[in-house]
Design a protein around this motif. Structure first.
Motif, short mmCIF file in Angstrom:
data_model
loop_
_atom_site.label_atom_id
_atom_site.label_comp_id
_atom_site.label_asym_id
_atom_site.label_seq_id
_atom_site.Cartn_x
_atom_site.Cartn_y
_atom_site.Cartn_z
N GLU A 231 0.80 -1.24 0.01
CA GLU A 231 -0.11 -0.08 -0.05
C GLU A 231 0.93 1.34 0.14
O GLU A 231 0.51 2.25 0.09
N SER A 325 -8.77 -4.67 -4.15
CA SER A 325 -7.75 -3.68 -3.78
C SER A 325 -6.59 -3.44 -4.72
O SER A 325 -5.82 -2.67 -4.27
N ARG A 349 -8.89 -8.05 0.37
CA ARG A 349 -7.48 -7.97 0.16
C ARG A 349 -7.07 -9.11 -0.66
O ARG A 349 -7.06 -10.30 -0.40
N ASP A 368 0.25 -4.28 4.33
CA ASP A 368 -0.85 -4.62 3.38
C ASP A 368 -0.40 -4.66 2.00
O ASP A 368 0.28 -3.55 1.52
N THR A 373 -5.91 -0.20 -1.37
CA THR A 373 -6.87 -0.36 -0.20
C THR A 373 -7.67 0.91 0.25
O THR A 373 -8.59 0.84 0.23
N ASP A 382 -14.57 0.20 5.39
CA ASP A 382 -13.60 -0.60 5.61
C ASP A 382 -14.16 -1.88 6.57
O ASP A 382 -13.62 -2.35 7.53
#
Ligand code: SF4
Ligand code: SF4
Length: 480
Positions: A231, A325, A349, A368, A373, A382
């Protein structure tokens, strides 16, 4: 701000700048090898030598990388004295250097090659034979070192001390016996940022095993992109074959391959560095692709697959979507606009940390392992994935979903770019395009939005997710 004069031209310098920094900022080039804007000053290559005038007809020479500016200073960067000294430096540096540019991966990007032509251009100064050294020393599983090409600038050593903090490298011995070596066995293998030293080595001494002898750099062009490995969303250049150098006789798949990945320098996200995971995108983007739409594992045309999926969406009472994501902001917005009113949506995810991978550190790497995301959560919240009672249809977009955990009896519409066993288990499977085949934006965990551009045209047999969502919304009669 001190005013200095470079080659007679007034330059407003920063108070803490060196002469080299002030000159470069003013667009006046002074050559350098060991200096790097993100590393400490070593001052050992001596090629940035300039002449400082004392105002009384005399002066002295000194290295520009370690000389602070002072008010009224007068510097010459290209005088006869300077050129003569640079020529001596180049003669010294190439005394035992093989100058084997013809077979060197760095050719075309090598600072030594450029300066050698600019300042030397004469036969070797010594009649003694060149001192030879190891040509292919495996510094790690990923990097090979050609000791004959090393000019001992120490950039690689300083990188491991100051940036990656692995302290994985050192220079041992003295004079023409000097060698860059790992500080202990496997030390560079444990550095997840090691491949940056290949970029910053000013010559062709450090070579990426992944890229070694694969291509000449002038056959390739960089496309600005974003690393999807976590991320952080580091900006990268994806290098691939130029249109005018497309292969026709040899393996044409190379025309659509990412040959190497390098950092795309920026101040907001990753500066000039990336981790090794981004370098390995060359293999990630080579994975086998899904190129056949299917219903219940049977090949069908894209239109037929879309029609069946739309019918399932129309008929569903409680449809749930697991959005990707890895989807771009544009694709996520397209889903929201076309189908958001019809589905209860959760952010999935797509990728989890892999065994052996560095999960997180305080340099760049984030836990992540998905690039967008933040962009997906901005549109879909979320909340953890939870299937409401009576869920009778699940639209799965992207990887990372265990079909065995979906509600029993629910129909599955699956969008995926890769060949995978699950593709044939979905009621409808739609193959979609990759990041390298479309443009878009990702939002990283800090809220920074970065753009990526297409490297290649989309394959004819796959669809863009954006177009799929628009078509499904229309065909299923979802109100806009
Ligand atoms: S290997 Fe490259 S970066 Fe390292 S000291 Fe030698 S020339 Fe410099
Ligand atoms: S830190 Fe994350 S986004 Fe950056 S290069 Fe590594 S995997 Fe890619």
């Amino acid at each position: 701000m001190p005013e200095i004069f470079i080659n007679g031209q007034p330059v407003q310098a920063g108070k803490d700048q060196t002469v080299l920094q002030a000159a470069l900022a003013a667009g006046i080039y002074i050559p350098y090898f060991c200096w790097h804007p993100h590393l400490s000053v070593a001052g050992n290559c001596r090629v940035c030598m300039v002449e400082v005038e004392d105002g009384k007809g005399g002066g002295w020479t000194d290295i520009a990388c370690n000389m602070p500016v002072t008010e009224g200073m007068r510097v010459l960067t290209d005088s006869e004295t300077v050129r003569a000294q640079r020529k001596s430096v180049l003669q010294f540096i190439t005394l035992n250097h093989p100058v084997d540019c013809g077979v060197c991966d760095k050719a075309g990007e090598c600072m030594l090659q450029d300066q050698y032509y600019e300042y030397n251009g004469e036969p070797r100064a010594s009649r003694d034979p060149k001192v030879h050294a190891t040509k292919f020393h495996p510094l790690s599983e990923r990097i090979v070192l050609d000791n004959e090409r090393c000019i001992f600038c120490s950039r690689c050593v300083r990188f491991t001390r100051e940036i990656s903090k692995s302290h994985a490298l050192a220079i041992k011995l003295r004079a023409d016996e000097s060698l860059v070596r790992a500080s202990e066995d496997g030390a560079l293998d444990r550095d997840p940022y090691s491949d940056n030293i290949v970029d910053i080595c000013p010559v062709g001494a450090l070579l990426s095993k992944q890229f070694l002898y694969k291509s000449r750099v002038w056959y390739l062009k960089p496309t600005p992109s974003v690393c999807p490995g976590c991320e952080r969303g580091c900006r990268v250049n994806l290098w691939h074959r130029r249109e005018e150098w497309r292969l026709r006789a040899l393996d044409p798949r190379q025309n659509e391959a990412i040959e190497r990945v390098t950092p795309l320098e920026n101040t907001e996200v990753n500066g000039p560095w990336i981790c090794n995971k981004a370098r390995d995108l060359t293999q990630v983007f080579q994975r086998a692709r899904a190129e056949q739409a299917m219903t219940k594992g049977q090949p069908v045309g894209l239109d037929a697959a879309l029609a069946t999926a739309a019918a399932l969406i129309s008929a569903a009472k409680r449809p749930v979507a697991l959005v990707s994501s890895w989807g771009s902001n544009e694709e996520l917005a397209a889903f929201k606009q076309a189908l958001g009113g019809r589905f209860t949506a959760f952010v999935k995810r797509d990728c989890q940390p892999q065994p052996g991978e560095v999960v997180e550190d305080d340099i760049l790497i984030r836990a992540d392992k998905n690039p967008n995301t933040a962009g997906a959560r901005a549109l879909f919240g979320d909340a953890p994935v939870a299937f409401p009672d009576g869920t009778d249809l699940v639209l799965v977009w992207g990887e990372g979903c265990n079909f065995g955990e979906l509600p029993r009896g629910a129909k599955i519409v699956f969008l995926n770019a890769w060949l995978a066993p699950e593709n044939g288990h979905a009621d409808v499977f739609i193959p979609v395009s990759l990041q390298t085949e479309r443009s878009g934006h990702y939002t990283n965990f800090q809220g920074v939005v970065s753009a990526f551009a297409a490297c290649f045209p989309k394959k004819a047999a796959v669809a863009d997710a954006e177009a799929v969502f628009a078509a499904l919304g229309t065909k299923a009669g979802v109100p806009a």
